[in-house]
Design a protein around this motif. Structure first.
Motif, PDB file in Angstrom:
ATOM      1  N   VAL A  13      34.384  85.146  71.315  1.00 34.15           N
ATOM      2  CA  VAL A  13      33.077  85.756  71.548  1.00 34.15           C
ATOM      3  C   VAL A  13      32.630  86.502  70.305  1.00 34.15           C
ATOM      4  O   VAL A  13      31.493  86.383  69.845  1.00 34.15           O
TER       5      VAL A  13
ATOM      6  N   ASP B  34      38.547  88.359  87.257  1.00 34.27           N
ATOM      7  CA  ASP B  34      37.677  87.195  87.364  1.00 34.27           C
ATOM      8  C   ASP B  34      36.967  86.859  86.056  1.00 34.27           C
ATOM      9  O   ASP B  34      36.162  85.940  86.017  1.00 34.27           O
TER      10      ASP B  34
ATOM     11  N   ILE C 192      28.862  82.091  73.028  1.00 35.24           N
ATOM     12  CA  ILE C 192      30.029  82.269  73.880  1.00 35.24           C
ATOM     13  C   ILE C 192      30.011  83.691  74.417  1.00 35.24           C
ATOM     14  O   ILE C 192      29.680  84.630  73.691  1.00 35.24           O
ATOM     15  N   GLY C 193      30.338  83.838  75.689  1.00 36.11           N
ATOM     16  CA  GLY C 193      30.351  85.170  76.268  1.00 36.11           C
ATOM     17  C   GLY C 193      31.407  85.267  77.347  1.00 36.11           C
ATOM     18  O   GLY C 193      31.992  84.271  77.763  1.00 36.11           O
ATOM     19  N   ALA C 194      31.634  86.502  77.805  1.00 28.89           N
ATOM     20  CA  ALA C 194      32.602  86.733  78.874  1.00 28.89           C
ATOM     21  C   ALA C 194      31.830  87.151  80.112  1.00 28.89           C
ATOM     22  O   ALA C 194      31.237  88.225  80.134  1.00 28.89           O
ATOM     23  N   ILE C 195      31.826  86.307  81.129  1.00 26.51           N
ATOM     24  CA  ILE C 195      31.085  86.678  82.335  1.00 26.51           C
ATOM     25  C   ILE C 195      32.058  87.084  83.439  1.00 26.51           C
ATOM     26  O   ILE C 195      33.250  86.831  83.359  1.00 26.51           O
ATOM     27  N   TYR C 196      31.512  87.739  84.457  1.00 26.54           N
ATOM     28  CA  TYR C 196      32.273  88.371  85.531  1.00 26.54           C
ATOM     29  C   TYR C 196      33.149  89.473  84.947  1.00 26.54           C
ATOM     30  O   TYR C 196      33.007  89.821  83.773  1.00 26.54           O
ATOM     31  N   ARG C 197      34.033  89.993  85.747  1.00 27.02           N
ATOM     32  CA  ARG C 197      34.787  91.137  85.244  1.00 27.02           C
ATOM     33  C   ARG C 197      36.194  91.180  85.798  1.00 27.02           C
ATOM     34  O   ARG C 197      36.513  90.492  86.766  1.00 27.02           O
TER      35      ARG C 197
ATOM     36  N   THR D  58      32.896  81.681  78.567  1.00 32.93           N
ATOM     37  CA  THR D  58      32.131  80.451  78.711  1.00 32.93           C
ATOM     38  C   THR D  58      30.920  80.484  77.791  1.00 32.93           C
ATOM     39  O   THR D  58      30.556  81.520  77.257  1.00 32.93           O
ATOM     40  N   THR D  59      30.309  79.318  77.616  1.00 34.24           N
ATOM     41  CA  THR D  59      29.010  79.272  76.977  1.00 34.24           C
ATOM     42  C   THR D  59      27.968  79.322  78.088  1.00 34.24           C
ATOM     43  O   THR D  59      28.282  79.049  79.244  1.00 34.24           O
ATOM     44  N   TYR D  60      26.711  79.662  77.747  1.00 30.95           N
ATOM     45  CA  TYR D  60      25.708  79.780  78.788  1.00 30.95           C
ATOM     46  C   TYR D  60      25.512  78.440  79.488  1.00 30.95           C
ATOM     47  O   TYR D  60      25.205  77.440  78.849  1.00 30.95           O
TER      48      TYR D  60
END
Lengths: 138, 668, 222
Positions: B154, B174, B166-171, B178-180
């Motif tokens: 990221v 979990d 690229i980012g980190a989703i959820y927390r 992912t990429t958007y």
């Protein structure tokens, strides 16, 4: 098999000497699916005198056709080698439906296994290291 | 300069150093996953815990703790050992034990560090977390269950590449990288996240299940996909190059590599020229070497022979061809296949004088006709760094997506003669102003106007040279140093109508202009050049020969031979040496060492690895005017050279990332 | 923890929400929020804007509101921030709904203090009214979520419904609240215990007793 063949070759069935020995001392025990005949010594005195089988009953096979030890099926192999005393038909449980028929070793025959890429299988193989695709003018 | 004590050893560390860096300086290894020298500090893996006094009586994350005077750091206490074991145990809770089927196996930070710092056995008996795979494009293969959430990828895409994708989703547990909407990562440096990933979550898709690191022979080489000359390591097994990885060289590529340099290597085993071809009755037919040489001799090359160098050739090949031409009494040498004819009388004027490391410090940059992102992706990283430090960047040329704020001044090169006020203002105030002229600018005659610009704003000053030309071909600077530049460019050679044209892997050349010449193609891939040739002599690619390359900064670098060329192909210089015998002339060398010493005797700068010195900039010729709308020479980033065009991976990248053909695999 | 996942990106979703834009009032509010931060730091306003967008979606659908992907993209474009950064925020905080919810989003706290004070019965009461965890009830009124501590432990058990907290609940008191909401009325927020004002000890204060009726000066007792 011709008489001369019996005299001069040894690779099919018993030689004359073995046949005579079997006639004199042998007691037929059974035949397997391929027609190989199994014998044991008729006389208790004829015990093996060598190796770890000293004192054991002498057992042998006369092949129907080629003298190829891999033609002995496993059940008779066990009897031949003294793993059990009785003949396989009475000693072993009946064959299961999922058991396949025994096939002798096919090495050296046309049925032998050819690995992928072997010339007998067309010589086609999967890509390996160092393979390259050459350019052609077309 | 704070003084700290690491495990009883007192050392002085630079201002602003972290405790982790202090430990490194003291020679102590600190295990880490999220910390990376070239990325911002995240401090979320907690693997680098050490004991620090003064401070709270608990282990501290050393990567995020500044080193201050009088600190007493311990890395060898029981507390540290248990802390590391504990962190490792937590990391392994949700990490699958699939090392035997993981491509990272053997070069995995987690594997190594769990051996080094982890507990001997697991106590964990509950279920593990599983995460669905994410699609990240044709180059990156993801097995997200293995992700330990270090967020290096990221941070790389945000900070270095400048493309937030690229980012980190959820927390918490979990959390997913992912990429958007699982779009493909589509910038030129995307595959560097594979190197950064400390585990096997992001691995190389083309290289998946190909080899284990310990089976590979590592050869130090130079990337030829652009003129940056990135330092690479070719990993080969047997006769095949399996992959290319960047080597660390802070002056050139830091530790990054463009996707093209990394993934074009699979093109080295496709479309290869592996036998001699001669054109008979209009058709190329396989032939023998001596037939080919006899045909060349029959074409009467004496005094009427020309050599055109392709974009990928090394200096030795070019020098061997030059020696052959010299022996035959010709000096028709050219490397600028597309017909550029800028003035090369002074090489300082066609060199990237600021150096890549230097351009980071520029505070005003004018780019003339260069789409840097595609022409030299790694230079764009440097420009982005400069922009982040506050540099004002202006671009003359059509719009392209810079990864930093830049002002576009229109497509017409004539703007150099009529500068907008914003530029004059920025450049007259700048302390380290720089201009970068690209291929698109050179084509519109922008070289001398740029030199005039350099004079006007005093771009060359004490300790700073802000005049830069950015080339695109790996062979360009070496070729210019060896005299592969005619006045009048390629057109001049075409006009001379040579009996024999030797093409050293020149595939961008318009062979129609040489209809009457016997065209001899010495190269490694069947492409435009091979199709146009009358005689094809199979040569070696950059992976298959030793060679010297000069990058666009004038940096001389040496590449080593990794594998053997396929089939009948030979190293290029041996072909030229054999041709000399067939033509009954002497070139004066019989071995590669002799060739090199002859080359170094002719051009001493090529004998020394490092920056060549080209002296002072020439005076600008004010009579030369730049005009016309600039267009960029590269139409497709992934298809710029023969190796890349032959590469299945690059073809897939091109169609999927640039042309958006729907090749997305069904979710695996 | 609540089981969260993004609503799938379907053509219907794009069609329904693709044209999302702030209303005039919301736009003015959004710009006011952005103006709180220095120039170039407009991305700091991402959380208030996401909340605003969620409320607008709520107003349009007569629910608590949620964040469809096109709305997230709109907020990202509004702030000139890469959309993945906005998505990270939206997926991180549970207050942003990633799936459609009902008119009333009933969030039952199930953490230890509430559980000891009977949150299981509260949960049962909700389920008895036809609510299902993570789903919109058939009449479109309710969505039930079990959440972790909401910080109202002194008045446990509690539920949060949209913007209001309802505390000191028993199944009967909860039913009363829910009935009132269903009838379109506005039940009293906060504690439902008769005689209790906020989170003071039940049975009256044990310290600072003089402060209850007037602003007492204790300094003479120091």
């Amino acid at each position: 098999m011709s008489f001369l063949g019996k005299i001069f070759t040894w690779w099919n069935g018993a030689t004359i000497g073995t046949s005579l020995f079997t006639m004199r001392r042998g007691e037929k025990v059974g035949t397997d699916a391929q027609g190989n005949t199994y014998y044991r010594s008729r006389n208790k005195r004829d015990m093996t005198t060598a190796g770890s089988y000293i004192g054991a009953e002498r057992r042998w096979v006369i092949y129907e056709g080629a003298n190829d030890a891999s033609r002995v099926p496993p059940e008779w192999h066990g009897w031949l080698h003294g793993s059990f005393d009785d003949v396989p038909e009475s000693y072993l449980p009946p064959a299961k439906i999922w058991e396949t028929e025994y096939v002798p070793n096919a090495t050296g025959t046309a049925d032998a296994y050819r690995p992928q890429g072997a010339l007998e299988r067309g010589g086609k193989r999967v890509k390996a290291v160092g393979d390259y695709e050459a350019w052609t003018p077309e | 300069m704070p003084k700290v004590t690491v495990d009883g050893q007192e050392i002085e560390v630079p201002n602003g150093a972290t405790v982790l860096q202090a430990c490194e300086l003291a020679g102590k290894e600190i295990p880490r996953f999220c910390y990376h020298e070239r990325l911002s500090i995240a401090g979320n893996c907690r693997m680098c815990l050490v004991e620090v006094k003064p401070g709270p009586p608990k282990p501290q994350a050393s990567c995020a703790l500044p080193a201050t005077d009088g600190q007493e750091i311990r890395t060898d206490t029981d507390m540290v050992k248990t802390a590391r074991e504990g962190v490792m145990e937590f990391l392994l809770i949700n990490h699958p034990l699939d090392c035997p089927i993981c491509d990272q196996g053997g070069e995995c930070d987690l594997q190594d560090q769990s051996m080094m710092y982890g507990r001997g056995a697991t106590r964990y008996e509950e279920n593990k977390r599983a995460v669905t795979e994410k699609y990240m494009g044709p180059l990156i293969k993801t097995i997200m269950t293995r992700c330990i959430h270090c967020t290096r990828c990221v941070r790389f895409s945000e900070e270095i590449a400048g493309v937030d994708e690229i980012g980190a989703i959820y927390r918490g547990e979990d959390m997913q990288i992912t990429t958007y909407l699982e779009q493909a990562a589509s910038h030129e440096l995307s595959a560097n996240v594979i190197d950064l990933c400390p585990v096997g979550a992001l691995t190389s898709r083309p290289y998946a299940f190909e080899a284990r690191p310990w089976e590979l022979k590592k050869t130090w080489s130079i990337d030829v996909s652009d003129a940056v000359g990135a330092n690479i390591r070719l990993d080969s097994r047997g006769r095949e190059v399996m992959r290319a990885l960047p080597r660390i060289n802070d002056a050139v590529n830091e530790e990054w590599l463009s996707d093209k340099g990394r993934y074009q290597v699979d093109g080295l085993s496709r479309r290869r020229l592996d036998k001699v071809y001669i054109r008979k009755d209009g058709k190329l037919v396989p032939a023998e070497w001596n037939e080919a040489f006899a045909a060349i001799a029959a074409a009467n090359p004496k005094g009427s022979i020309a050599a055109v160098a392709g974009d990928l050739v090394d200096c030795e090949t070019m020098f061997a061809a030059k020696a052959l031409l010299g022996a035959l009494g010709s000096d028709h040498l050219e490397g600028r296949q597309t017909g550029l004819d800028y003035d090369c009388s002074n090489l300082a004027a066609v060199n990237f004088n600021s150096t890549f490391e230097g351009i980071e410090n520029a505070d005003a940059i004018l780019i003339v006709g260069s789409q840097v992102r595609w022409e030299a992706a790694l230079v764009n990283v440097r420009l982005r760094k400069a922009a982040k430090r506050g540099a004002k960047i202006f671009v003359v040329g059509p719009q392209w997506d810079t990864t930093y704020p830049a002002t576009f001044l229109g497509e017409d090169a004539a703007v150099l003669h009529d500068l907008p006020q914003a530029i004059t203002e920025a450049f007259s105030k700048a302390e380290r102003p720089a201009v970068i002229v690209g291929g698109g600018g050179l084509a519109k005659g922008a070289l001398h106007p740029a030199l005039a610009f350099a004079e006007q704003f005093n771009l060359v000053r004490e300790g700073w040279n802000g005049f830069n030309v950015l080339h695109m071909a790996a062979s360009r600077m070496g070729g210019l140093m060896l005299g592969y530049a005619q006045k009048g460019g390629i057109g001049n050679i075409a006009k001379a109508k040579p009996n024999v044209l030797i093409s050293l892997g020149a595939d961008e050349l318009d062979y129609g202009a040489f209809a009457d010449s016997l065209k001899v193609y010495i190269g490694h891939h069947g492409d435009a050049g091979a199709h146009a040739a009358d005689i094809i002599l199979p040569g070696a690619s950059y992976a298959e020969k030793d060679g010297t390359y000069v990058n666009t900064e004038g940096r001389v670098q040496f590449a080593e031979k990794a594998v053997f060329a396929p089939g009948d192909a030979r190293e290029d210089w041996t072909i030229l040496r054999a041709m000399a015998d067939a033509l009954d002339v002497s070139v004066g060398f019989d071995s590669f060492a002799e060739l090199q010493s002859a080359m170094i005797a002719a051009v001493p700068a090529l004998g020394e690895e490092g920056l060549a010195d080209f002296g002072q900039l020439p005076n600008a010729d004010a009579s030369i005017r730049a005009s016309g709308a600039i267009s960029y020479p590269i139409a497709d980033f992934y298809m710029t050279n023969v190796v890349a065009r032959a590469s299945a991976t690059m073809q897939r990248c091109s169609s999927e990332l640039l042309h958006h053909d729907d090749l997305k695999e069904a979710a695996e | 923890m609540a089981d969260r996942s993004l609503a799938p990106d379907t053509p219907e979703l794009r069609e329904r929400w693709g044209g999302f834009a702030f209303t005039e009032a919301n736009k003015a509010h959004a710009d006011k929020v952005i103006a709180r931060y220095p120039d170039g730091r407009q991305k700091s306003a991402v959380m208030p804007l996401l909340d605003l967008a969620q409320r607008q979606v709520g107003a349009e659908t007569d629910t608590q509101g949620w964040l469809p992907l096109p709305v997230i993209e709109y907020v990202a474009a509004y702030l000139d921030v890469p959309v993945i950064r906005v998505l990270e925020v939206a997926t991180f905080y549970f207050m942003y709904n990633l799936r459609p919810v009902g008119k009333y989003h009933v969030q039952v706290c199930g953490t230890t203090p509430c559980m000891l004070r009977g949150s299981d019965a509260i949960m049962e009461a909700c389920k008895a009214r036809g609510m299902k965890k993570g789903a919109v009830s058939e009449d479109g009124l309710w969505t039930l979520t079990e959440v972790e501590c909401m910080g109202s432990c002194a008045t446990a058990p509690m539920v949060q419904i949209n913007d209001g907290n309802y505390e000191d609940l028993t199944p009967e008191r909860l039913d009363a609240v829910l009935d009132a909401l269903a009838a379109g009325k506005d039940p009293k927020e906060g504690t439902q215990e008769p005689g209790r004002h906020t989170s003071e000890p039940s049975g009256g204060p044990t310290t600072l007793k003089e402060m209850v009726s007037e602003n007492h000066d204790y300094r003479s007792q120091w």
